[in-house]
Design an enzyme around this catalytic site. Structure first.
Site, PDB file in Angstrom:
ATOM      1  N   ASN A 105       0.834  -1.202   0.000  1.00  0.00           N
ATOM      2  CA  ASN A 105       0.000   0.000   0.000  1.00  0.00           C
ATOM      3  C   ASN A 105       0.868   1.251   0.000  1.00  0.00           C
ATOM      4  O   ASN A 105       1.910   1.289   0.660  1.00  0.00           O
ATOM      5  CB  ASN A 105      -0.886  -0.014   1.254  1.00  0.00           C
ATOM      6  N   HIS A 107       1.102   5.193   1.067  1.00  0.00           N
ATOM      7  CA  HIS A 107       0.434   6.080   2.024  1.00  0.00           C
ATOM      8  C   HIS A 107       1.138   7.437   2.038  1.00  0.00           C
ATOM      9  O   HIS A 107       2.371   7.489   2.111  1.00  0.00           O
ATOM     10  CB  HIS A 107       0.443   5.453   3.421  1.00  0.00           C
ATOM     11  N   ASP A 143      -2.631   0.798   8.059  1.00  0.00           N
ATOM     12  CA  ASP A 143      -1.337   1.419   7.686  1.00  0.00           C
ATOM     13  C   ASP A 143      -0.265   1.089   8.719  1.00  0.00           C
ATOM     14  O   ASP A 143       0.554   1.939   9.087  1.00  0.00           O
ATOM     15  CB  ASP A 143      -1.506   2.944   7.563  1.00  0.00           C
TER      16      ASP A 143
HETATM   17  C1  GRF Z   1      -2.416   8.780  -2.749  1.00  0.00           C
HETATM   18  O1  GRF Z   1      -1.657   9.790  -2.085  1.00  0.00           O
HETATM   19  C2  GRF Z   1      -2.518   7.567  -1.874  1.00  0.00           C
HETATM   20  O2  GRF Z   1      -1.373   7.281  -1.123  1.00  0.00           O
HETATM   21  C3  GRF Z   1      -3.629   7.986  -0.956  1.00  0.00           C
HETATM   22  O3  GRF Z   1      -4.568   8.632  -1.776  1.00  0.00           O
HETATM   23  C4  GRF Z   1      -3.865   9.196  -2.868  1.00  0.00           C
HETATM   24  C5  GRF Z   1      -4.473   8.635  -4.096  1.00  0.00           C
HETATM   25  O4  GRF Z   1      -4.058   9.397  -5.156  1.00  0.00           O
HETATM   26  N1  GRF Z   1      -4.220   6.832  -0.292  1.00  0.00           N
HETATM   27  P1  GRF Z   1      -4.307   8.856  -6.646  1.00  0.00           P
HETATM   28  O5  GRF Z   1      -5.713   8.239  -6.662  1.00  0.00           O
HETATM   29  O6  GRF Z   1      -3.230   7.821  -6.909  1.00  0.00           O
HETATM   30  O7  GRF Z   1      -4.174  10.083  -7.488  1.00  0.00           O
END
Ligand code: GRF
Length: 196
Positions: A105, A107, A143
């Site tokens: 994942n 984050h 997370d």
């Molecule tokens: C990313 O920063 C991800 O880590 C977080 O939400 C955002 C999603 O951005 N969970 P995208 O959909 O990849 O533009």
């Protein structure tokens, strides 16, 4: 390395991966993209000719039933790696167990700082002067899994959630692509990493 990417939103990280994977030298392929809703990011999959599937969270009576349906779709593609990238649902334990440790994942914070769905907002609200981006192996926590890689991102005076998130995302994308490369060429062993 066959990858399934799961998204919920715009999929900018997904797009970066699709672009990287369109280079014949890149040792990984995105074989399918999944979403828990009609996510805008599914357009990126279509543009790159990658199949996609949607398992709407709202179509199921329970998180577990949704999770089982999602897992069934994922396994159809026999992926070596499943990447949650902007996937805004907690993955049920049965799904984590089935995929672990090949479930990672991205984050937008320097875990364990600011976990959860609002990591960017929380860092700002805390008055932090720096935050970060992290890549973790997904476990049954929120997370909370082992960190694969992470990098600090400065918070500038006057930052909004949007401006800070836009500064974090390119770092996330780089960490993600570098990790996929390292996993594909065996420099990162997720089994080793997730051994408690
Ligand atoms: C990313 O920063 C991800 O880590 C977080 O939400 C955002 C999603 O951005 N969970 P995208 O959909 O990849 O533009």
């Amino acid at each position: 390395l066959s990858i399934v990417v799961l998204i919920s939103g715009g999929g900018s990280n997904l797009r970066a991966l699709l672009e990287a994977a369109s280079d014949a030298e890149f040792p990984a392929r995105v074989v399918a993209v999944g979403a828990d809703r009609e996510a805008d990011g599914l357009d990126h999959a279509e543009e790159f000719g990658v199949p996609s599937f949607t398992v709407p969270f709202t179509s199921y009576d329970s998180r577990e039933e949704w999770g089982d349906a999602l897992l069934e779709q994922i396994l159809l593609w026999e992926p070596d790696l499943v990447i949650l990238s902007g996937f805004m649902r907690l993955v049920p334990p049965r799904v984590v167990e089935a995929l672990s440790p090949h479930l990672i994942n991205t984050h937008p914070a320097y875990l364990p700082e600011f976990p959860g769905a609002h990591g960017v907002r929380d860092a700002l609200a805390a008055g932090a002067t720096q935050t970060g981006a992290s890549l973790i192996v997904v476990d049954n926590g929120v997370d909370a899994g082992p960190v694969i890689s992470q990098e600090r991102v400065p918070i500038e005076p006057g930052d909004t959630e949007a401006s800070l998130h836009e500064r974090i995302k390119p770092v996330e994308r780089r960490l993600l692509i570098d990790a996929v490369l390292d996993i594909a060429n065996g420099h990162i062993d997720l089994k080793e990493l997730s051994r408690v």
